[in-house]
Design a protein around this motif. Structure first.
Motif, PDB file in Angstrom:
ATOM      1  N   ASP A  93       2.857  -5.974-153.753  1.00 38.80           N
ATOM      2  CA  ASP A  93       2.032  -5.352-152.818  1.00 38.80           C
ATOM      3  C   ASP A  93       1.108  -3.838-152.208  1.00 38.80           C
ATOM      4  OD1 ASP A  93       3.140  -5.854-148.892  1.00 38.80           O
ATOM      5  OD2 ASP A  93       1.910  -3.850-149.341  1.00 38.80           O
ATOM      6  N   SER A  94      -0.312  -4.494-151.972  1.00 37.46           N
ATOM      7  CA  SER A  94      -1.571  -3.426-152.196  1.00 37.46           C
ATOM      8  C   SER A  94      -0.686  -2.000-151.711  1.00 37.46           C
ATOM      9  CB  SER A  94      -2.502  -4.100-151.381  1.00 37.46           C
ATOM     10  OG  SER A  94      -2.566  -4.077-150.010  1.00 37.46           O
ATOM     11  N   SER A 123      -9.528 -11.581-152.973  1.00 34.07           N
ATOM     12  CA  SER A 123      -8.184 -11.225-152.374  1.00 34.07           C
ATOM     13  C   SER A 123      -8.665  -9.784-151.396  1.00 34.07           C
ATOM     14  CB  SER A 123      -6.874 -10.956-152.650  1.00 34.07           C
ATOM     15  OG  SER A 123      -6.263 -10.245-151.918  1.00 34.07           O
ATOM     16  N   LYS A 155       3.049 -13.707-154.003  1.00 34.16           N
ATOM     17  CA  LYS A 155       1.496 -12.268-153.582  1.00 34.16           C
ATOM     18  C   LYS A 155       1.180 -12.418-154.472  1.00 34.16           C
ATOM     19  CE  LYS A 155       3.298 -13.231-148.728  1.00 34.16           C
ATOM     20  NZ  LYS A 155       2.768 -12.394-147.028  1.00 34.16           N
ATOM     21  N   ILE A 156      -0.217 -11.825-153.698  1.00 33.91           N
ATOM     22  CA  ILE A 156      -1.180 -10.630-154.942  1.00 33.91           C
ATOM     23  C   ILE A 156      -1.864 -10.348-153.708  1.00 33.91           C
ATOM     24  CG2 ILE A 156      -1.479 -12.443-157.320  1.00 33.91           C
ATOM     25  CD1 ILE A 156      -4.041 -12.945-155.959  1.00 33.91           C
ATOM     26  N   TYR A 182      -5.049 -19.830-143.003  1.00 37.82           N
ATOM     27  CA  TYR A 182      -4.267 -20.297-143.936  1.00 37.82           C
ATOM     28  C   TYR A 182      -4.146 -21.698-142.716  1.00 37.82           C
ATOM     29  CZ  TYR A 182      -2.592 -17.743-147.659  1.00 37.82           C
ATOM     30  OH  TYR A 182      -2.811 -16.898-148.482  1.00 37.82           O
ATOM     31  N   TYR A 209      -7.084  -7.910-150.420  1.00 31.70           N
ATOM     32  CA  TYR A 209      -5.534  -6.873-150.749  1.00 31.70           C
ATOM     33  C   TYR A 209      -5.907  -5.964-152.111  1.00 31.70           C
ATOM     34  CZ  TYR A 209      -3.568  -8.946-146.665  1.00 31.70           C
ATOM     35  OH  TYR A 209      -2.683  -9.559-145.420  1.00 31.70           O
TER      36      TYR A 209
HETATM   37  N1  LIG Z   1       1.299  -7.396-147.859  1.00 30.43           N
HETATM   38  C1  LIG Z   1       0.748  -7.901-149.154  1.00 30.43           C
HETATM   39  C2  LIG Z   1      -0.097  -8.922-148.510  1.00 30.43           C
HETATM   40  C3  LIG Z   1      -0.582  -9.879-149.978  1.00 30.43           C
HETATM   41  C4  LIG Z   1      -1.151 -11.068-149.094  1.00 30.43           C
HETATM   42  O1  LIG Z   1      -0.925 -11.725-148.681  1.00 30.43           O
HETATM   43  N2  LIG Z   1      -2.273 -11.777-150.169  1.00 30.43           N
HETATM   44  C5  LIG Z   1      -2.155 -13.262-150.241  1.00 30.43           C
HETATM   45  C6  LIG Z   1      -3.573 -12.841-150.420  1.00 30.43           C
HETATM   46  S1  LIG Z   1      -5.573 -12.604-150.234  1.00 30.43           S
HETATM   47  C7  LIG Z   1      -1.824 -13.738-151.093  1.00 30.43           C
HETATM   48  O2  LIG Z   1      -1.228 -13.888-151.945  1.00 30.43           O
HETATM   49  N3  LIG Z   1      -1.352 -15.024-149.914  1.00 30.43           N
HETATM   50  C8  LIG Z   1      -0.262 -16.844-151.065  1.00 30.43           C
HETATM   51  C9  LIG Z   1       0.856 -16.308-150.034  1.00 30.43           C
HETATM   52  O3  LIG Z   1       0.463 -16.215-149.453  1.00 30.43           O
HETATM   53  O4  LIG Z   1       1.818 -17.090-150.631  1.00 30.43           O
HETATM   54  C10 LIG Z   1       0.545  -6.935-149.747  1.00 30.43           C
HETATM   55  O5  LIG Z   1      -0.855  -5.803-149.263  1.00 30.43           O
HETATM   56  O6  LIG Z   1       0.025  -6.783-151.180  1.00 30.43           O
END
Ligand SMILES: N[C@@H](CCC(=O)N[C@@H](CS)C(=O)NCC(=O)O)C(=O)O
Length: 204
Positions: free
Chosen positions: A66-67, A9, A52-53, A111, A11
């Motif tokens: 959120d990062s 990831s 999300k991570i 995705y 982020y």
């Molecule tokens: N705005 C979020 C975006 C985080 C994000 O999209 N992470 C992805 C992994 S790279 C995730 O968790 N995806 C799973 C999903 O969208 O369900 C941040 O900055 O943390």
């Protein structure tokens, strides 16, 4: 503190680079998780309802996600000053948002190809995402080289430095370097930092 994370990831990489650069890595326990919008898998949905991570659990259980918020939290904790002050702080946060926007579009493209069934994929929509990335990269080349090359470390540099290698990892055929010599040279230099070398994502 526990950081819900994945080694690929970008982020999460922002947070890890910041933790290393500010000497806080040992204060955080890593909890590897995985999932997608279609199958949340082991994503920490009790902590982050968006599934999300990165997501951070403080020692008292309080979630921070959120990062951008997590990076801000660790910057404040270490009094690292990565966000600058006065007018510069808005410039640096806009630069970080530009890098994150590149990632948002790049991940939607991934995705679309990996998660959406082939007969439902929409090529124009994918190209629309790449157009956003392309115009953001042009803006970085034309207008943002100064904060990127500024003396000292800032959050904009970390965010852009984590976004560009993600394009190499997932969209190498699009060749983001073409026609962007300043950004190319800057990224190659920043990639030599110990924090960047230690967080190179595994292929795949
Ligand atoms: N705005 C979020 C975006 C985080 C994000 O999209 N992470 C992805 C992994 S790279 C995730 O968790 N995806 C799973 C999903 O969208 O369900 C941040 O900055 O943390």
């Amino acid at each position: 503190m526990k950081l819900f994370s994945s080694p690929t990831s970008p982020y999460v990489r922002k947070v890890l680079v910041l933790l290393r650069e500010t000497g806080q890595l040992d204060d955080v326990e890593m909890e590897p998780v995985g999932g997608t919008p279609v199958d949340p898998g082991t994503m920490p949905r009790d902590l982050n309802p968006l599934g999300k991570i990165p997501a951070l659990a403080l020692d008292n259980g309080q979630p921070i996600y959120d990062s951008r918020v997590i990076c801000r939290f660790f910057d404040a904790r270490a009094k690292a000053g990565l966000y600058g002050s006065g007018d510069a702080t808005w410039q640096l946060q806009t630069l970080e948002a530009t890098a994150d926007g590149i990632l948002d579009a790049a991940i939607l493209m991934v995705y679309e190809a990996r998660v959406r069934p082939a007969d439902k994929q929409f090529a124009d929509w994918v190209e629309g995402q790449w157009r956003k990335i392309n115009t953001a990269l042009d803006a970085l080349e034309a207008s943002w080289i100064e904060p990127l090359t500024a003396e000292g470390l800032n959050i904009g540099q970390i965010a852009v430095a984590c976004a560009l290698p993600y394009l190499d990892l997932r969209h190498a055929d699009r060749d983001w370097r073409k026609g962007r010599p300043n950004l190319t040279a800057w990224e190659a230099g920043f990639a030599k930092r110990d924090s960047m070398i230690a967080t190179v994502p595994p292929a795949g």
